[in-house]
Design an enzyme around this catalytic site. Structure first.
Site, PDB file in Angstrom:
ATOM      1  N   ASP A 235       0.831  -1.198   0.000  1.00  0.00           N
ATOM      2  CA  ASP A 235       0.000   0.000   0.000  1.00  0.00           C
ATOM      3  C   ASP A 235       0.873   1.259   0.000  1.00  0.00           C
ATOM      4  O   ASP A 235       0.596   2.226  -0.718  1.00  0.00           O
ATOM      5  CB  ASP A 235      -0.920   0.001   1.214  1.00  0.00           C
ATOM      6  N   LYS A 239       1.374   4.321  -2.989  1.00  0.00           N
ATOM      7  CA  LYS A 239       1.362   5.762  -2.729  1.00  0.00           C
ATOM      8  C   LYS A 239       2.655   6.410  -3.217  1.00  0.00           C
ATOM      9  O   LYS A 239       2.638   7.509  -3.794  1.00  0.00           O
ATOM     10  CB  LYS A 239       1.160   6.014  -1.229  1.00  0.00           C
TER      11      LYS A 239
END
Length: 376
Positions: A235, A239
């Site tokens: 994750d 980003k």
């Protein structure tokens, strides 16, 4: 009153909170001369749409019912057609979604919101921007897919907003975009971009074992149902890739160096969630404990960070000084440090709540309102 038609894809935690925000902010938006007219809501299999998307909308009572149904884990198809709405399922739902985009695109304007966690939305998003729709993303996957997909979305920068893909409601994308637009070259970004891993790392400072901290984080609702989704670092890598591509770096996910907090033999395909939490993760305690002690002896603490510098994006555990902005970070807050020509010695620091369905939904809503001048 400017009426902005809205089509929502994804009705999980973020999507439900967004609908609730839209309803609760009616008076606020009316004072701004804006009305968000929700014409359709999709989950992975169904679409609920107003009977006449040109003139009608899903009323607030129906939106509340949608939220209730999805909160129980039921599909939208359980809603059934009722006054003012129609339900489409399967391939018919996808076709109708595209038809709504065609109908409302350039003529009346349409905000297509992606609050899903799926890559399957990317083709609809590309068609939507080509049709003159505005697109707002909380979903990171379309922007971290192939460079071909990214380029097609990035062709229309004025019609895309994706603040909530990186720091939930934090103004990371907006701040970085302003710096880039000013001609101030950004040469380094360092960030703690996971509320879950931020909490885990700060709790380790108190001498707690990793296994205890992760189990507590899951109980508090900070982690995904399978904590390995957070502990893998994927994750954070997504980003980081979004930020790097915003800087113009032509990189793909496979080029990012990612440090996972668990071993390959503890992966989901080899070990159940329960087995991992009760047996597997305890095997990681000693190594992490040694790293915490080593960092402390150096006057540092451990943080799980993303570092973007040059053409490199690296994600993993690093020692940082205790008295630095990253070192002082506690709990589930996010923090981003941006270094540029103007922010060379003292970086621009953006810090605050960077996780949670409520905060993320608020960021999506702010993006829609921010784009209001683009709608007819």
């Amino acid at each position: 009153m400017k009426k902005i038609p809205v089509l929502l894809m994804g009705c999980g935690g973020v999507g439900r909170h967004l609908l609730q925000h839209i309803v609760s902010c009616r008076s606020l938006h009316a004072g701004m001369g804006v009305h968000l007219r929700v014409v359709g809501v999709c989950d992975s299999k169904s679409l609920v749409a107003s009977v006449d998307v040109l003139k009608e909308e899903l009323n607030d009572e129906l939106l509340s019912e949608v939220c209730h149904i999805k909160s129980t884990g039921s599909p939208l198809s359980n809603l059934g057609a009722s006054g003012g709405c129609q339900v489409f399922n399967g391939s018919e739902a996808k076709r109708e979604t595209e038809e709504i985009a065609k109908l409302l695109g350039k003529s009346t304007g349409l905000a297509v919101l992606d609050c899903s966690a799926s890559l399957e939305t990317v083709e609809i998003l590309i068609k939507a921007v080509d049709l003159g729709c505005c697109v707002v993303l909380a979903n990171k996957k379309p922007l971290t897919s192939t460079l071909e997909h990214y380029d097609k979305l990035a062709l229309h920068p004025r019609f895309i907003r994706h603040e909530s893909t990186v720091g939930a409601g934090l103004p990371v994308i907006a701040s970085l975009s302003r710096i880039i637009s000013s001609g101030d070259p950004v040469h380094r970004i360092v960030g703690s971009l996971s509320g879950t891993l931020g909490y885990v790392m700060s709790e380790l400072e108190d001498g707690k074992p990793l296994s205890q901290v992760v189990r507590a984080a899951k109980t508090l609702g900070y982690t995904e149902p399978d904590p390995r989704d957070d502990l893998s670092g994927m994750d954070v890598a997504r980003k980081g890739l979004i930020l790097a591509r915003l800087l113009g770096k032509r990189i793909i996910m496979d080029s990012i160096k990612i440090e996972s907090l668990y071993h390959e033999d503890m992966g989901p395909e080899l070990m159940s969630v329960d087995d991992f939490l009760h047996n597997g993760i305890a095997k990681l305690d000693q190594n992490i404990e040694e790293r915490v002690k080593r960092a402390s002896s150096n006057g540092c603490v451990l943080r799980y960070v993303c570092v973007i510098e040059g053409s490199s994006v690296q994600v993993g555990i690093r020692e940082v000084p205790k008295d630095s902005p990253l070192g002082r970070l506690r709990g589930s807050d996010n923090i981003v440090e941006i270094y540029s020509r103007c922010y060379k010695e003292q970086p621009l620091v953006i810090q605050g709540a960077g996780a949670g369905n409520d905060t993320t939904a608020a960021g999506v809503l702010a993006d829609i309102i921010d784009m209001q001048d683009l709608f007819p």
